[in-house]
Scaffold this motif. Structure first.
Motif, PDB file in Angstrom:
ATOM      1  N   VAL A 142      46.568  39.523  25.931  1.00 17.01           N
ATOM      2  CA  VAL A 142      46.646  39.211  27.356  1.00 17.01           C
ATOM      3  C   VAL A 142      48.053  38.737  27.707  1.00 17.01           C
ATOM      4  CG1 VAL A 142      44.215  38.592  27.612  1.00 17.01           C
ATOM      5  CG2 VAL A 142      45.842  36.837  26.998  1.00 17.01           C
ATOM      6  N   GLY A 143      48.460  39.015  28.936  1.00 19.75           N
ATOM      7  CA  GLY A 143      49.752  38.526  29.404  1.00 19.75           C
ATOM      8  C   GLY A 143      50.197  39.250  30.658  1.00 19.75           C
ATOM      9  N   GLU A 144      51.180  38.674  31.310  1.00 16.97           N
ATOM     10  CA  GLU A 144      51.720  39.237  32.547  1.00 16.97           C
ATOM     11  C   GLU A 144      53.188  38.877  32.682  1.00 16.97           C
ATOM     12  OE1 GLU A 144      49.552  38.960  36.327  1.00 16.97           O
ATOM     13  OE2 GLU A 144      48.109  37.731  35.239  1.00 16.97           O
ATOM     14  N   ASN A 145      53.880  39.658  33.481  1.00 12.55           N
ATOM     15  CA  ASN A 145      55.225  39.266  33.932  1.00 12.55           C
ATOM     16  C   ASN A 145      55.067  38.494  35.246  1.00 12.55           C
ATOM     17  OD1 ASN A 145      54.377  41.631  35.246  1.00 12.55           O
ATOM     18  ND2 ASN A 145      56.463  42.377  35.545  1.00 12.55           N
ATOM     19  N   ARG A 146      54.350  37.377  35.158  1.00  4.66           N
ATOM     20  CA  ARG A 146      53.984  36.604  36.348  1.00  4.66           C
ATOM     21  C   ARG A 146      55.207  35.979  37.024  1.00  4.66           C
ATOM     22  NH1 ARG A 146      49.129  33.899  37.849  1.00  4.66           N
ATOM     23  NH2 ARG A 146      48.043  35.660  36.940  1.00  4.66           N
ATOM     24  N   ALA A 147      56.249  35.655  36.261  1.00  3.08           N
ATOM     25  CA  ALA A 147      57.421  34.988  36.839  1.00  3.08           C
ATOM     26  C   ALA A 147      58.334  35.955  37.584  1.00  3.08           C
ATOM     27  CB  ALA A 147      58.212  34.262  35.759  1.00  3.08           C
ATOM     28  N   THR A 148      58.488  37.177  37.076  1.00  2.00           N
ATOM     29  CA  THR A 148      59.462  38.099  37.673  1.00  2.00           C
ATOM     30  C   THR A 148      58.830  39.362  38.249  1.00  2.00           C
ATOM     31  OG1 THR A 148      59.890  39.206  35.542  1.00  2.00           O
ATOM     32  CG2 THR A 148      61.251  37.282  36.095  1.00  2.00           C
ATOM     33  N   GLN A 182      56.607  39.559  40.637  1.00  3.22           N
ATOM     34  CA  GLN A 182      56.348  39.413  42.067  1.00  3.22           C
ATOM     35  C   GLN A 182      57.339  38.414  42.650  1.00  3.22           C
ATOM     36  OE1 GLN A 182      52.173  38.062  41.720  1.00  3.22           O
ATOM     37  NE2 GLN A 182      51.607  39.842  42.917  1.00  3.22           N
ATOM     38  N   SER A 183      57.550  38.530  43.946  1.00  2.64           N
ATOM     39  CA  SER A 183      58.323  37.488  44.617  1.00  2.64           C
ATOM     40  C   SER A 183      57.471  36.223  44.707  1.00  2.64           C
ATOM     41  CB  SER A 183      58.712  37.941  46.025  1.00  2.64           C
ATOM     42  OG  SER A 183      57.558  37.989  46.864  1.00  2.64           O
ATOM     43  N   ARG A 184      58.095  35.097  45.023  1.00  2.00           N
ATOM     44  CA  ARG A 184      57.350  33.851  45.129  1.00  2.00           C
ATOM     45  C   ARG A 184      56.283  33.947  46.217  1.00  2.00           C
ATOM     46  NH1 ARG A 184      60.608  28.334  45.744  1.00  2.00           N
ATOM     47  NH2 ARG A 184      61.384  29.416  47.606  1.00  2.00           N
ATOM     48  N   ASP A 185      56.624  34.531  47.367  1.00  2.00           N
ATOM     49  CA  ASP A 185      55.643  34.656  48.448  1.00  2.00           C
ATOM     50  C   ASP A 185      54.479  35.553  48.042  1.00  2.00           C
ATOM     51  OD1 ASP A 185      57.154  32.999  50.006  1.00  2.00           O
ATOM     52  OD2 ASP A 185      58.030  34.589  51.240  1.00  2.00           O
ATOM     53  N   GLN A 186      54.788  36.646  47.339  1.00  2.00           N
ATOM     54  CA  GLN A 186      53.722  37.541  46.883  1.00  2.00           C
ATOM     55  C   GLN A 186      52.798  36.836  45.898  1.00  2.00           C
ATOM     56  OE1 GLN A 186      56.249  40.664  45.327  1.00  2.00           O
ATOM     57  NE2 GLN A 186      55.750  42.050  47.022  1.00  2.00           N
ATOM     58  N   ALA A 187      53.383  36.068  44.994  1.00  2.00           N
ATOM     59  CA  ALA A 187      52.580  35.365  43.990  1.00  2.00           C
ATOM     60  C   ALA A 187      51.660  34.352  44.650  1.00  2.00           C
ATOM     61  CB  ALA A 187      53.493  34.682  42.977  1.00  2.00           C
ATOM     62  N   VAL A 188      52.173  33.576  45.598  1.00  2.00           N
ATOM     63  CA  VAL A 188      51.360  32.571  46.282  1.00  2.00           C
ATOM     64  C   VAL A 188      50.209  33.238  47.030  1.00  2.00           C
ATOM     65  CG1 VAL A 188      51.352  30.863  48.133  1.00  2.00           C
ATOM     66  CG2 VAL A 188      53.203  30.862  46.450  1.00  2.00           C
ATOM     67  N   ALA A 189      50.514  34.332  47.743  1.00  2.00           N
ATOM     68  CA  ALA A 189      49.487  35.026  48.514  1.00  2.00           C
ATOM     69  C   ALA A 189      48.424  35.647  47.598  1.00  2.00           C
ATOM     70  CB  ALA A 189      50.125  36.105  49.380  1.00  2.00           C
ATOM     71  N   THR A 190      48.862  36.238  46.496  1.00  2.00           N
ATOM     72  CA  THR A 190      47.926  36.876  45.568  1.00  2.00           C
ATOM     73  C   THR A 190      46.981  35.863  44.952  1.00  2.00           C
ATOM     74  OG1 THR A 190      49.515  38.629  45.051  1.00  2.00           O
ATOM     75  CG2 THR A 190      47.729  38.267  43.480  1.00  2.00           C
ATOM     76  N   LEU A 191      47.538  34.739  44.494  1.00  2.00           N
ATOM     77  CA  LEU A 191      46.713  33.720  43.858  1.00  2.00           C
ATOM     78  C   LEU A 191      45.741  33.089  44.847  1.00  2.00           C
ATOM     79  CD1 LEU A 191      49.396  32.051  41.590  1.00  2.00           C
ATOM     80  CD2 LEU A 191      47.404  33.337  40.817  1.00  2.00           C
ATOM     81  N   ALA A 192      46.210  32.825  46.051  1.00  2.00           N
ATOM     82  CA  ALA A 192      45.340  32.213  47.054  1.00  2.00           C
ATOM     83  C   ALA A 192      44.170  33.126  47.406  1.00  2.00           C
ATOM     84  CB  ALA A 192      46.136  31.866  48.302  1.00  2.00           C
ATOM     85  N   SER A 193      44.437  34.410  47.557  1.00  2.00           N
ATOM     86  CA  SER A 193      43.374  35.348  47.916  1.00  2.00           C
ATOM     87  C   SER A 193      42.435  35.593  46.743  1.00  2.00           C
ATOM     88  CB  SER A 193      43.964  36.675  48.392  1.00  2.00           C
ATOM     89  OG  SER A 193      44.723  37.299  47.362  1.00  2.00           O
ATOM     90  N   ALA A 194      42.957  35.497  45.512  1.00  5.51           N
ATOM     91  CA  ALA A 194      42.132  35.745  44.337  1.00  5.51           C
ATOM     92  C   ALA A 194      41.129  34.624  44.097  1.00  5.51           C
ATOM     93  CB  ALA A 194      43.020  35.921  43.102  1.00  5.51           C
ATOM     94  N   ILE A 235      55.081  28.951  35.790  1.00  6.06           N
ATOM     95  CA  ILE A 235      54.863  30.369  36.071  1.00  6.06           C
ATOM     96  C   ILE A 235      55.816  31.117  35.160  1.00  6.06           C
ATOM     97  CG2 ILE A 235      54.983  32.212  37.768  1.00  6.06           C
ATOM     98  CD1 ILE A 235      54.320  30.179  39.907  1.00  6.06           C
ATOM     99  N   SER A 236      55.265  31.906  34.254  1.00  4.21           N
ATOM    100  CA  SER A 236      56.057  32.487  33.175  1.00  4.21           C
ATOM    101  C   SER A 236      55.850  33.989  33.072  1.00  4.21           C
ATOM    102  CB  SER A 236      55.664  31.862  31.829  1.00  4.21           C
ATOM    103  OG  SER A 236      55.533  30.464  31.903  1.00  4.21           O
ATOM    104  N   ASP A 237      56.766  34.637  32.391  1.00  5.60           N
ATOM    105  CA  ASP A 237      56.531  35.948  31.803  1.00  5.60           C
ATOM    106  C   ASP A 237      56.137  35.676  30.364  1.00  5.60           C
ATOM    107  OD1 ASP A 237      57.393  37.236  34.144  1.00  5.60           O
ATOM    108  OD2 ASP A 237      59.468  37.321  33.450  1.00  5.60           O
ATOM    109  N   ALA A 238      54.932  36.069  29.970  1.00  6.18           N
ATOM    110  CA  ALA A 238      54.454  35.720  28.632  1.00  6.18           C
ATOM    111  C   ALA A 238      53.214  36.523  28.291  1.00  6.18           C
ATOM    112  CB  ALA A 238      54.138  34.228  28.533  1.00  6.18           C
ATOM    113  N   ALA A 239      52.981  36.700  27.002  1.00  8.22           N
ATOM    114  CA  ALA A 239      51.757  37.331  26.507  1.00  8.22           C
ATOM    115  C   ALA A 239      51.439  36.754  25.138  1.00  8.22           C
ATOM    116  CB  ALA A 239      51.916  38.846  26.410  1.00  8.22           C
ATOM    117  N   GLY A 240      50.170  36.844  24.784  1.00  7.76           N
ATOM    118  CA  GLY A 240      49.723  36.403  23.469  1.00  7.76           C
ATOM    119  C   GLY A 240      48.692  37.355  22.920  1.00  7.76           C
TER     120      GLY A 240
END
Length: 389
Positions: free
Chosen positions: A111-117, A119-131, A213-218
């Protein structure tokens, strides 16, 4: 069916961590998977099962089959799961069950994502809030994930007298542990004054009470206990696993102070034939500083309302009676979607192997990991040991 002693973790791997704009989420997963395979002394052709999670930063619906394609695998057992931050622990239980049922022999969990880079900060906030926010009763009113956890923190502080300084101690302790891990995103020590004086996010939280908020996977390699004995890495045996799912949206939660960790923990303890006093090291989900305090109490390591004082007394620090998040947790090591909880499982397996230098917990024979998803909605507790019990 009990899963006790039926399966073991035989390979662990982390990707590079931080802000990595040159790597996609798939690339991070592939890097972690390759490192886990090398750790186990296995090849891609040895993998006949694949479990993965989800991505909020890349446009893939069937992430399991996409990752299968990307890694060049041909598994006979494959799925992608979504239980939020609880997903890695849930997948470990499902992998063990599939192995015990004969559906596959060796499972890659990645599992992992490029969560830090990604998406833009606004996109990340909107995505998480809606999710996470209820589409009718939360999201339209501007709720945020930090805001919802802050409501829980305020209620907990009101009912049990947990202090602001005790919350800060959670962040300070995990940062000290992160400074000892070569792959942590954050390596500068912090003080309680630093936490209290940081940028306000959602009362009572400041920036340092909130996960990274990171780019990371494990990645983990899981196989049968019998086969594990013949591989190169020292196995971490699965003794117990338990789940509990109480709600999806905070507006529907049965309580703002009691959640499902107690039930998932009891199921894991029952399967393992162990209790809280048998645990040597813990890795608790810590997306916000209030969360591991609640989990500590619900999992039976101290009584209700005493978790803050437990942290304040230094019991969760290296050298304390019950070290927690020895890699730095999501507050200081890394957090990228479901990877946050996965990195805790990886650390637990590493602690059971030993040899971690200054962050090694002496006499670490049994470890407990707890993952939670959404707003303390989905819970999964895992108990691992350095040998079958």
């Amino acid at each position: 069916m009990t899963l006790r002693n039926k399966a073991a973790i035989v390979g662990i791997g982390e990707s590079d961590i931080g802000k990595l704009p040159h790597m996609t989420g798939l690339a991070l997963n592939a890097q972690a998977a390759q490192r886990a395979l090398a750790d186990a002394g296995l090849k891609r052709s040895d993998i006949d099962g694949l479990l993965t999670a989800y991505s909020l930063s890349e446009p893939y619906f069937m992430y399991g089959t996409v990752l299968t394609e990307y890694l060049g695998l041909r598994p006979r057992y494959c799925t992608s799961m979504v239980t939020g931050g609880a997903t890695p622990a849930v997948m470990l239980g499902h992998a063990a069950a599939a192995i015990a049922a004969g559906q596959c022999e060796t499972v890659l969990i990645c599992v992992g994502e490029n969560r830090a880079t990604g998406q833009s900060r606004d996109q990340a906030v909107a995505t998480l809030a809606s999710a996470v926010g209820h589409p009718h009763y939360e999201y339209p009113y501007g709720t945020s994930i930090p805001g919802q956890y802050a409501m829980i923190a305020r209620r907990y502080m009101h009912e049990y007298g947990i202090t602001r300084e005790q919350l800060a101690r959670v962040a300070v302790t995990t940062r000290a542990h992160a400074c000892l891990h070569p792959n942590s995103q954050m390596k500068t020590p912090i003080t309680i004054a630093d936490v209290l004086g940081a940028k306000p996010i959602a009362d009572p939280f400041t920036l340092l009470d909130c996960c990274l908020i990171s780019d990371a996977a494990g990645a983990l390699i899981v196989t049968s206990a019998e086969r594990a004995r013949d591989l190169v890495a020292r196995p971490a045996y699965l003794l117990g696993v338990g789940e509990c799912h109480t709600h999806e949206h905070l507006v529907c939660a049965p309580s703002l102070t009691e959640f499902g960790a107690a039930e998932s923990g009891e199921r894991a303890y029952s399967m393992a034939g162990l209790g809280p006093n048998d645990i040597d090291v813990i890795e608790l989900y810590d997306c916000f500083s209030i969360v591991p305090i609640i989990e500590l109490e619900e999992l039976g390591f101290c009584r209700r309302g005493e978790g803050g004082a437990f942290y304040g007394a230094g019991h969760t620090a290296l050298g304390g009676k019950l070290p927690n998040n020895t890699h730095g947790g999501m507050l200081s090591h890394a957090h990228a979607g479901a990877a946050g909880g996965m990195l805790g499982i990886i650390e637990a397996a590493a602690q059971l192997r030993g040899g971690l230098g200054p962050r090694q917990v002496p006499g670490a024979h049994v470890a407990l990991v707890h993952n939670e998803g959404a707003i303390l909605s989905s819970h999964c507790t895992v108990i691992l040991a350095d040998e079958p019990r």
